[in-house]
Design an enzyme around this catalytic site. Structure first.
Site, PDB file in Angstrom:
ATOM      1  N   HIS A 150      -5.195  -7.168  -0.159  1.00  0.00           N
ATOM      2  CA  HIS A 150      -4.923  -7.327   1.270  1.00  0.00           C
ATOM      3  C   HIS A 150      -3.895  -8.435   1.474  1.00  0.00           C
ATOM      4  CE1 HIS A 150      -8.486  -4.870   1.760  1.00  0.00           C
ATOM      5  NE2 HIS A 150      -9.163  -5.742   1.045  1.00  0.00           N
ATOM      6  N   GLU A 177     -12.067 -12.152   2.186  1.00  0.00           N
ATOM      7  CA  GLU A 177     -13.409 -11.586   2.338  1.00  0.00           C
ATOM      8  C   GLU A 177     -14.362 -12.139   1.293  1.00  0.00           C
ATOM      9  OE1 GLU A 177     -13.383  -7.289   1.318  1.00  0.00           O
ATOM     10  OE2 GLU A 177     -11.434  -7.689   0.415  1.00  0.00           O
ATOM     11  N   HIS A 185      -8.693  -6.177  -6.321  1.00  0.00           N
ATOM     12  CA  HIS A 185     -10.146  -6.025  -6.426  1.00  0.00           C
ATOM     13  C   HIS A 185     -10.560  -4.582  -6.160  1.00  0.00           C
ATOM     14  CE1 HIS A 185      -9.401  -6.696  -2.094  1.00  0.00           C
ATOM     15  NE2 HIS A 185     -10.450  -5.911  -1.895  1.00  0.00           N
ATOM     16  N   ARG A 238      -3.540  -0.055  -1.048  1.00  0.00           N
ATOM     17  CA  ARG A 238      -4.181   0.682  -2.144  1.00  0.00           C
ATOM     18  C   ARG A 238      -3.147   0.879  -3.240  1.00  0.00           C
ATOM     19  NH1 ARG A 238      -5.269   5.265   0.595  1.00  0.00           N
ATOM     20  NH2 ARG A 238      -7.099   4.347   1.567  1.00  0.00           N
TER      21      ARG A 238
END
Length: 322
Positions: free
Chosen positions: A104, A121, A179, A199
């Protein structure tokens, strides 16, 4: 105006190509899907805004309440910083299959490209099948050129860091860190309010129509953090009937609470408080209200709720604020 109180929301359920049935079986989420991947517990993402299910604000949404109550809801310092943008997105995730390998953008890149927050996150593993794993970062020193070569040769997995996980394992994933959640993992996710994902590899799988999902390798390369680190797995204390610090970063703080008796609490943070129940059941009692949350449920306490009690003999909670 009506007085603010602890708010429960209707889960926003998301079918995913990699989803399963654990959110239904473990948390009683209301769905007949066999590909339920995510339950968005608290969200103001456009098109997916959480709706209140308890008390006088029933059927009203979180975005409208934020615009009406401002600092009383999220805290004055948070309102000054974020305005009418709720800063967090709270989820439960069930990966029956491996999620795509992804990353991200950070705040600067996300704002420039997507007019969005970045996405830092954390994960708290609630259940994991035998040999289930998470992918976080690389297993060796990597630069952009080497990464792109492995991507081109379809050998990316050779350089990724795989960790076997079990219930209670906690990971912190800063923006820019590669990740993926592995098959067999059920977890709670706390993140900045963002639905921007780059992605980079999706295991060459196709959907029911035979189509591969879009990859974002052309723009992902600018978002990477390639530095080799091994500080993703978070060690934390588990003192009972106390808030144990797990993660503290500029975007959120998360504490772990295990209760075997009632705990009187005071909100001293000038922030909303979110409680995610990751095991057992707890009654949240304020001067005027009582609400129960069970495993797989979430509640938001507005910043103006200062004194309350967590009543339980058997609960584990994640306590989140900004």
């Amino acid at each position: 105006m009506k007085k603010l109180y602890p708010l429960k929301f209707k889960p926003i359920l998301k079918d995913k190509i990699w989803g399963g049935t654990k959110l239904i079986e473990h948390f009683n989420k209301s769905s007949d899907s066999n590909k339920l991947g995510e339950s968005w517990e608290i969200s103001t993402v456009s098109g997916d805004v959480s709706e209140v299910v308890n008390g006088e604000f029933k059927s009203q949404n979180l975005q409208d309440l934020l615009e009406l109550y401002k600092g009383d809801l999220i805290g004055d310092k948070n309102y000054k910083r974020f305005g009418n943008n709720f800063p967090l997105l709270i989820k439960f995730i069930d990966a029956k299959q491996d999620l795509s390998i992804q990353l991200h953008p950070d705040d600067d890149l996300a704002k420039a490209r997507h007019n969005s927050f970045g996405k830092t996150e954390m994960w708290y593993v609630m259940q994991a099948d035998e040999n289930a794993n998470l992918i976080v970062g690389f297993n060796q020193e990597i630069d952009g050129k080497t990464y792109l070569r492995h991507l081109e040769e379809k050998t990316l997995t050779e350089i990724l860091n795989f960790d076997k996980v079990k219930a209670g394992d906690t990971y912190f994933i800063e923006a820019g860190r590669l990740h993926a959640i592995g098959a067999g993992v059920l977890l709670a996710e706390i993140q900045q309010t963002s639905d921007v994902t780059y992605r980079v590899y999706d295991w060459d799988r196709v959907d029911e129509e035979g189509n591969e999902r879009e990859l974002h390798n052309d723009i992902a390369i600018d978002a990477f953090k390639f530095d080799l680190k091994d500080d993703f797995r978070i060690n934390y204390n588990k003192e009972k009937n106390a808030s144990n610090k797990m993660v503290s970063c500029p975007f959120f703080t998360t504490n772990f609470i295990e209760l075997d008796s009632n705990l009187e609490k005071e909100n001293i943070y000038d922030s909303f408080l979110i409680y995610m129940c990751v095991d057992g059941e707890v009654e949240v009692v304020t001067e005027d209200t009582k609400e129960v949350i069970s495993k797989g449920e979430t509640i938001l306490l507005p910043a103006v709720v200062k004194d309350f009690t967590l009543n339980s003999k058997n609960a584990k909670l994640l306590e989140v604020y900004v």
